[in-house]
Write a protein that holds these residues in place. Sequence first.
Motif, PDB file in Angstrom:
ATOM      1  N   PRO A 167       0.803  -1.230   0.000  1.00 20.90           N
ATOM      2  CA  PRO A 167       0.000   0.000   0.000  1.00 20.90           C
ATOM      3  C   PRO A 167       0.832   1.274   0.000  1.00 20.90           C
ATOM      4  O   PRO A 167       0.390   2.296  -0.532  1.00 20.90           O
ATOM      5  CB  PRO A 167      -0.834  -0.124   1.279  1.00 20.90           C
ATOM      6  N   LEU A 168       2.008   1.237   0.599  1.00 23.73           N
ATOM      7  CA  LEU A 168       2.833   2.441   0.633  1.00 23.73           C
ATOM      8  C   LEU A 168       3.226   2.870  -0.777  1.00 23.73           C
ATOM      9  O   LEU A 168       3.191   4.059  -1.116  1.00 23.73           O
ATOM     10  CB  LEU A 168       4.080   2.200   1.482  1.00 23.73           C
ATOM     11  N   THR A 169       3.590   1.903  -1.611  1.00 29.43           N
ATOM     12  CA  THR A 169       3.948   2.251  -2.987  1.00 29.43           C
ATOM     13  C   THR A 169       2.736   2.773  -3.756  1.00 29.43           C
ATOM     14  O   THR A 169       2.858   3.706  -4.547  1.00 29.43           O
ATOM     15  CB  THR A 169       4.547   1.039  -3.721  1.00 29.43           C
ATOM     16  N   GLY A 170       1.560   2.186  -3.501  1.00 34.80           N
ATOM     17  CA  GLY A 170       0.357   2.697  -4.152  1.00 34.80           C
ATOM     18  C   GLY A 170       0.050   4.120  -3.764  1.00 34.80           C
ATOM     19  O   GLY A 170      -0.368   4.931  -4.590  1.00 34.80           O
ATOM     20  N   LEU A 171       0.255   4.444  -2.491  1.00 34.79           N
ATOM     21  CA  LEU A 171       0.014   5.797  -2.000  1.00 34.79           C
ATOM     22  C   LEU A 171       0.881   6.820  -2.722  1.00 34.79           C
ATOM     23  O   LEU A 171       0.440   7.933  -3.022  1.00 34.79           O
ATOM     24  CB  LEU A 171       0.298   5.842  -0.498  1.00 34.79           C
ATOM     25  N   LEU A 172       2.108   6.452  -3.029  1.00 31.94           N
ATOM     26  CA  LEU A 172       3.031   7.366  -3.694  1.00 31.94           C
ATOM     27  C   LEU A 172       2.854   7.368  -5.213  1.00 31.94           C
ATOM     28  O   LEU A 172       2.922   8.415  -5.851  1.00 31.94           O
ATOM     29  CB  LEU A 172       4.475   6.981  -3.340  1.00 31.94           C
ATOM     30  N   VAL A 173       2.637   6.193  -5.776  1.00 33.12           N
ATOM     31  CA  VAL A 173       2.672   6.044  -7.233  1.00 33.12           C
ATOM     32  C   VAL A 173       1.405   6.555  -7.902  1.00 33.12           C
ATOM     33  O   VAL A 173       1.462   7.253  -8.924  1.00 33.12           O
ATOM     34  CB  VAL A 173       2.925   4.563  -7.606  1.00 33.12           C
ATOM     35  N   GLN A 174       0.233   6.223  -7.351  1.00 35.27           N
ATOM     36  CA  GLN A 174      -1.003   6.489  -8.077  1.00 35.27           C
ATOM     37  C   GLN A 174      -1.262   7.977  -8.337  1.00 35.27           C
ATOM     38  O   GLN A 174      -1.597   8.350  -9.474  1.00 35.27           O
ATOM     39  CB  GLN A 174      -2.176   5.835  -7.345  1.00 35.27           C
ATOM     40  N   PRO A 175      -1.128   8.859  -7.348  1.00 31.87           N
ATOM     41  CA  PRO A 175      -1.336  10.278  -7.678  1.00 31.87           C
ATOM     42  C   PRO A 175      -0.319  10.814  -8.682  1.00 31.87           C
ATOM     43  O   PRO A 175      -0.657  11.636  -9.545  1.00 31.87           O
ATOM     44  CB  PRO A 175      -1.186  10.980  -6.319  1.00 31.87           C
ATOM     45  N   LEU A 176       0.931  10.356  -8.587  1.00 34.37           N
ATOM     46  CA  LEU A 176       1.957  10.823  -9.523  1.00 34.37           C
ATOM     47  C   LEU A 176       1.647  10.370 -10.944  1.00 34.37           C
ATOM     48  O   LEU A 176       1.730  11.167 -11.892  1.00 34.37           O
ATOM     49  CB  LEU A 176       3.337  10.307  -9.094  1.00 34.37           C
ATOM     50  N   VAL A 177       1.295   9.107 -11.105  1.00 37.14           N
ATOM     51  CA  VAL A 177       0.968   8.606 -12.446  1.00 37.14           C
ATOM     52  C   VAL A 177      -0.266   9.317 -12.987  1.00 37.14           C
ATOM     53  O   VAL A 177      -0.320   9.703 -14.164  1.00 37.14           O
ATOM     54  CB  VAL A 177       0.759   7.082 -12.416  1.00 37.14           C
ATOM     55  N   GLY A 178      -1.282   9.510 -12.125  1.00 40.33           N
ATOM     56  CA  GLY A 178      -2.478  10.227 -12.570  1.00 40.33           C
ATOM     57  C   GLY A 178      -2.168  11.644 -12.995  1.00 40.33           C
ATOM     58  O   GLY A 178      -2.647  12.112 -14.040  1.00 40.33           O
ATOM     59  N   HIS A 179      -1.358  12.333 -12.208  1.00 40.90           N
ATOM     60  CA  HIS A 179      -0.988  13.721 -12.528  1.00 40.90           C
ATOM     61  C   HIS A 179      -0.253  13.802 -13.857  1.00 40.90           C
ATOM     62  O   HIS A 179      -0.607  14.605 -14.738  1.00 40.90           O
ATOM     63  CB  HIS A 179      -0.124  14.283 -11.398  1.00 40.90           C
ATOM     64  N   ILE A 233      -6.271   6.623  -3.489  1.00 42.84           N
ATOM     65  CA  ILE A 233      -5.581   6.771  -2.196  1.00 42.84           C
ATOM     66  C   ILE A 233      -6.435   6.183  -1.078  1.00 42.84           C
ATOM     67  O   ILE A 233      -5.916   5.617  -0.107  1.00 42.84           O
ATOM     68  CB  ILE A 233      -5.274   8.253  -1.921  1.00 42.84           C
ATOM     69  N   PHE A 234      -7.747   6.271  -1.229  1.00 40.58           N
ATOM     70  CA  PHE A 234      -8.642   5.749  -0.195  1.00 40.58           C
ATOM     71  C   PHE A 234      -8.814   4.235  -0.303  1.00 40.58           C
ATOM     72  O   PHE A 234      -9.580   3.627   0.457  1.00 40.58           O
ATOM     73  CB  PHE A 234      -9.981   6.481  -0.257  1.00 40.58           C
ATOM     74  N   ILE A 235      -8.121   3.636  -1.259  1.00 39.54           N
ATOM     75  CA  ILE A 235      -7.886   2.197  -1.263  1.00 39.54           C
ATOM     76  C   ILE A 235      -6.604   1.897  -0.495  1.00 39.54           C
ATOM     77  O   ILE A 235      -6.504   0.925   0.248  1.00 39.54           O
ATOM     78  CB  ILE A 235      -7.768   1.665  -2.703  1.00 39.54           C
ATOM     79  N   VAL A 236      -5.625   2.754  -0.652  1.00 38.72           N
ATOM     80  CA  VAL A 236      -4.294   2.529  -0.096  1.00 38.72           C
ATOM     81  C   VAL A 236      -4.222   2.855   1.395  1.00 38.72           C
ATOM     82  O   VAL A 236      -3.634   2.098   2.180  1.00 38.72           O
ATOM     83  CB  VAL A 236      -3.249   3.361  -0.878  1.00 38.72           C
ATOM     84  N   ILE A 237      -4.821   3.974   1.809  1.00 39.89           N
ATOM     85  CA  ILE A 237      -4.735   4.394   3.214  1.00 39.89           C
ATOM     86  C   ILE A 237      -5.256   3.313   4.167  1.00 39.89           C
ATOM     87  O   ILE A 237      -4.593   2.999   5.170  1.00 39.89           O
ATOM     88  CB  ILE A 237      -5.474   5.724   3.427  1.00 39.89           C
ATOM     89  N   PRO A 238      -6.420   2.697   3.901  1.00 38.59           N
ATOM     90  CA  PRO A 238      -6.858   1.647   4.832  1.00 38.59           C
ATOM     91  C   PRO A 238      -5.925   0.442   4.856  1.00 38.59           C
ATOM     92  O   PRO A 238      -5.783  -0.205   5.895  1.00 38.59           O
ATOM     93  CB  PRO A 238      -8.252   1.265   4.310  1.00 38.59           C
ATOM     94  N   GLN A 239      -5.288   0.147   3.738  1.00 42.86           N
ATOM     95  CA  GLN A 239      -4.334  -0.955   3.728  1.00 42.86           C
ATOM     96  C   GLN A 239      -3.146  -0.644   4.623  1.00 42.86           C
ATOM     97  O   GLN A 239      -2.660  -1.507   5.361  1.00 42.86           O
ATOM     98  CB  GLN A 239      -3.885  -1.223   2.296  1.00 42.86           C
ATOM     99  N   LEU A 240      -2.675   0.603   4.565  1.00 46.78           N
ATOM    100  CA  LEU A 240      -1.586   1.003   5.451  1.00 46.78           C
ATOM    101  C   LEU A 240      -2.018   0.946   6.909  1.00 46.78           C
ATOM    102  O   LEU A 240      -1.256   0.523   7.781  1.00 46.78           O
ATOM    103  CB  LEU A 240      -1.124   2.419   5.099  1.00 46.78           C
ATOM    104  N   LEU A 241      -3.250   1.365   7.173  1.00 46.18           N
ATOM    105  CA  LEU A 241      -3.749   1.344   8.551  1.00 46.18           C
ATOM    106  C   LEU A 241      -3.825  -0.091   9.065  1.00 46.18           C
ATOM    107  O   LEU A 241      -3.402  -0.386  10.189  1.00 46.18           O
ATOM    108  CB  LEU A 241      -5.126   2.005   8.612  1.00 46.18           C
ATOM    109  N   VAL A 242      -4.347  -0.992   8.242  1.00 43.44           N
ATOM    110  CA  VAL A 242      -4.421  -2.398   8.635  1.00 43.44           C
ATOM    111  C   VAL A 242      -3.016  -2.973   8.844  1.00 43.44           C
ATOM    112  O   VAL A 242      -2.750  -3.673   9.827  1.00 43.44           O
ATOM    113  CB  VAL A 242      -5.183  -3.220   7.576  1.00 43.44           C
ATOM    114  N   ALA A 243      -2.113  -2.650   7.921  1.00 43.83           N
ATOM    115  CA  ALA A 243      -0.760  -3.200   7.997  1.00 43.83           C
ATOM    116  C   ALA A 243      -0.003  -2.705   9.219  1.00 43.83           C
ATOM    117  O   ALA A 243       0.837  -3.423   9.770  1.00 43.83           O
ATOM    118  CB  ALA A 243       0.020  -2.854   6.726  1.00 43.83           C
ATOM    119  N   THR A 244      -0.288  -1.476   9.666  1.00 42.83           N
ATOM    120  CA  THR A 244       0.449  -0.920  10.803  1.00 42.83           C
ATOM    121  C   THR A 244      -0.214  -1.225  12.135  1.00 42.83           C
ATOM    122  O   THR A 244       0.471  -1.379  13.150  1.00 42.83           O
ATOM    123  CB  THR A 244       0.599   0.602  10.665  1.00 42.83           C
ATOM    124  N   VAL A 245      -1.547  -1.325  12.168  1.00 42.09           N
ATOM    125  CA  VAL A 245      -2.265  -1.455  13.433  1.00 42.09           C
ATOM    126  C   VAL A 245      -2.708  -2.894  13.722  1.00 42.09           C
ATOM    127  O   VAL A 245      -2.718  -3.329  14.874  1.00 42.09           O
ATOM    128  CB  VAL A 245      -3.489  -0.512  13.450  1.00 42.09           C
TER     129      VAL A 245
END
Length: 498
Positions: free
Chosen positions: A54-66, A444-456
């Motif tokens: 999820p961390l890579t998705g958080l960084l990559v997706q907005p950049l590729v979209g932009h 990003i709202f696909i990625v953020i919950p994955q990060l939350l699950v992975a960390t918590v």
Amino acid sequence: MEKPRQGFWGLWNISFGFFGIQIGFALQNGNMSRIFQALGTGLDDLPALWIAAPLTGLLVQPLVGHFSDRTWFGRFGRRRPYFLAGAILAALSLILMPFAKILFFAALMLWLLDASLNISMEPFRAFVGDMLRKDQHTAGYAIQTAFIGAGAVVGSAFPYALDAWGVSNLAPAGQIPDTVKYSFWFGSVALFVAVLWTVLTTKEYSPAELAMFEGPSADNDATIRALASRSKTRAILWIVAGAFVVVMVGISGLEKEVYLLGALIAAYGVASLIAIGLAQSGRSNNVLSHIVGDFSGMPEIMKKLALVQFFSWSALFIMWIYTTPVVAQYMFGSADPASAAYGDGSNWVGTLFAIYNGVAALAALIILPKMAEKFGKVNTHMACLLAGSAGYASFLFIRDPNLLILSEIGVGIAWASILAMPYAILASSLPASKMGIYMGLFNIFIVIPQLLVATVMGSILKAFFPTEPIWTMAFAAIVMLCAALSMLRVKEEARATL
């Protein structure tokens, strides 16, 4: 002017590449926990190793979209170069993954694989909006969802099929079974060929043609002007909140992965602070200011759907991480990754994942369009999410692995709707000139919950039920129920304008 109406084969060609991409995701989701455990990691350490995805998705997706919104590669188009580049890197990652001998290399390959899949996947969502008329968006995303389901069936079932054909499903401690190795190598070829098909059989509309179809472009500087007028107080509060999380990890003894959550919260605050400062000083022509400005200026319906996505994908990520240890321990009687029973449980999980994806493919083509026509997209999505919640809850009571097929039918219906309905609701509300960035930000709202699950989730598991992973399915059921209830905020008036 109206875009030409696409026939069946036009819809097929636009989305066929997603078939290969989803084979890659299915192999990743169905086998990475097994690979990590085979290389020596413990159950409560699995979420930390999954953080890379999820961390890579958080960084990559907005950049590729932009960047895909703002570039044009002549006859190669604007989205297709990203499809192809991501496919090449993902295929390479799938080839190299089975050679992992240590956890670090496996985690590195997971990072590269997920980043590459995101490079290919993100523009596909915008590609449907680019290529289709508004009255074909629902059909376009339904076809895309069908390919996602079909690709996941193939990717999920292949290890099980290899085992049935006599390929070894066992390996000594520290090694990866042959069924997994050959599945990854098969997936690399299938992914590349499928994406190449879309690249070669489609022709994108040029910026001039899109301008004729869509009319005047959106005011791309509106979000920058809004950003320049914002106070820096909120950004500073994000930084403080992130620092507070980091401090609390040390005080309360939470798992070290939660440090990453605090760091990400603070990092968003720092990025916002810098972007606001740049916009206020007149230096707004930069990637950071545009992405932060667009994120803060999301359309209202996108904000409401984002909350639904947050809960939906939290449940899905729990399922992907923990279904294998849950099924192996409770339905096959072994928590030992080196045992034959655990291997049988892992293969059955692959079959279950194939079933829910097969259900999703059929539901997207047959059930969802009829339900949406009769009950509306909002009510349809809510009903499907409730079916998914019931599917997760049933894991708490079922001990016959064959009965889990019923659970996966509910999950599959929810999965079909998650992949199609939010995008069908959203796509027609987005300006064409910002289709890529808004789809990237929505993801990003696909990625953020994955990060939350992975960390918590690892901390929760270790603190309350270190040897009872079955309770993770209760968490999945509850958060999927929250997703369904969140759809109450999405009004039918928004749907009626699509």
